[in-house]
Design an enzyme around this catalytic site. Sequence first.
Site, PDB file in Angstrom:
ATOM      1  N   ARG A 167       0.812  -1.221   0.000  1.00  0.00           N
ATOM      2  CA  ARG A 167       0.000   0.000   0.000  1.00  0.00           C
ATOM      3  C   ARG A 167       0.844   1.269   0.000  1.00  0.00           C
ATOM      4  O   ARG A 167       0.432   2.299   0.549  1.00  0.00           O
ATOM      5  CB  ARG A 167      -0.944   0.016   1.219  1.00  0.00           C
ATOM      6  CG  ARG A 167      -2.028  -1.055   1.198  1.00  0.00           C
ATOM      7  CD  ARG A 167      -3.043  -0.807   0.088  1.00  0.00           C
ATOM      8  NE  ARG A 167      -4.172  -1.689   0.189  1.00  0.00           N
ATOM      9  CZ  ARG A 167      -4.272  -2.864  -0.428  1.00  0.00           C
ATOM     10  NH1 ARG A 167      -3.273  -3.287  -1.188  1.00  0.00           N
ATOM     11  NH2 ARG A 167      -5.341  -3.622  -0.287  1.00  0.00           N
ATOM     12  N   SER A 216     -11.427   0.579   2.222  1.00  0.00           N
ATOM     13  CA  SER A 216     -10.857   0.104   3.483  1.00  0.00           C
ATOM     14  C   SER A 216     -10.230   1.263   4.242  1.00  0.00           C
ATOM     15  O   SER A 216      -9.481   2.063   3.675  1.00  0.00           O
ATOM     16  CB  SER A 216      -9.799  -0.963   3.218  1.00  0.00           C
ATOM     17  OG  SER A 216     -10.376  -2.106   2.628  1.00  0.00           O
ATOM     18  N   GLU A 298      -5.196   3.507   5.932  1.00  0.00           N
ATOM     19  CA  GLU A 298      -5.094   3.330   4.487  1.00  0.00           C
ATOM     20  C   GLU A 298      -5.696   4.528   3.765  1.00  0.00           C
ATOM     21  O   GLU A 298      -5.234   4.928   2.705  1.00  0.00           O
ATOM     22  CB  GLU A 298      -5.789   2.038   4.040  1.00  0.00           C
ATOM     23  CG  GLU A 298      -5.608   1.736   2.574  1.00  0.00           C
ATOM     24  CD  GLU A 298      -5.991   0.317   2.209  1.00  0.00           C
ATOM     25  OE1 GLU A 298      -6.467   0.116   1.077  1.00  0.00           O
ATOM     26  OE2 GLU A 298      -5.816  -0.594   3.034  1.00  0.00           O
TER      27      GLU A 298
END
Length: 312
Positions: A167, A216, A298
Amino acid sequence: MIDLPPVRGTLTPERPLDGLTWLRVGGPADVLFQPADADDLADFLAALDSAVPVFPMGVGSNLIVRDGGVRGVVIRLGRGFNATTVEGDTVTAGAAALDAHVARRAAEAGVDLTFLRTIPGSIGGAVRMNAGCYGSYVADVFVSADVVLRDGTRATLRAEDLQFQYRSSTLADGAVLVGATLCGPMGDPQELAQRMADQLAKRDQTQPTRDRTAGSTFRNPVGHSSTGRDDDTHELKAWKVIEDAGMRGATLGGAVMNLMHANFLTNAGGATAADLEDLGEKVRKRVYAESGVTLEWEIMRVGERAPRGTNT
């Protein structure tokens, strides 16, 4: 006041950003710049005072803009940056092309980028954050990216320049991705289409796709995305530690940790950016107290908080 160079695109002072994000919260940008093309963008950045902050914004799918707004220039790419072409197993897409659209175009040509189909957002954000699901990541198919650096310099970056991790990438602050080249394995178009249909059906069964979320909220603690396979383990998934800490359904103002999926921070109606961010921080503290796990955001959070008492 910001001294702005002339452009062929559109400059909008004090542009509200709430309507440009999926969570529908946030204050204005000092200036929103929508460049006509990459040359327009490069010329603008080259002439813009280097002290002025620049923030490239995608389609706002994984973003909280704080209620006080964003200082400097927010850059949002539009129609001149959304073309997608396929040659053999190679797909070239503008940074504003939607992930889902790129996946569909690629599948029609027999190129397997199906993991992009259920990822919200655009290719620019997908590259910057090394987006992934079902065990596949942008890094797995990445060839190169075209960028305009903060000083207006044009560059082509390879994987070693971006140092992809879970990520994340090392794209320089103020650099604007304008396009990417991806290379995927070949497959049968009908089989790829069916795989995407199955992925969408599974997503709709397990995620609150009709609610106002930003995808998310937190990264999975172990650093790996859910694979979607039946044998996938859940012990350290973000949703599981949130649920185990009793924070599924937790609320603050108009914000709620979604009842359908505990890792989806949701604007249930009338939430401010502060409601959403503060609830997320409350969840992080509770999870750490209960399990010792430190959840990492995130969702990107940008801008300034509004002075106390001014949030609406």
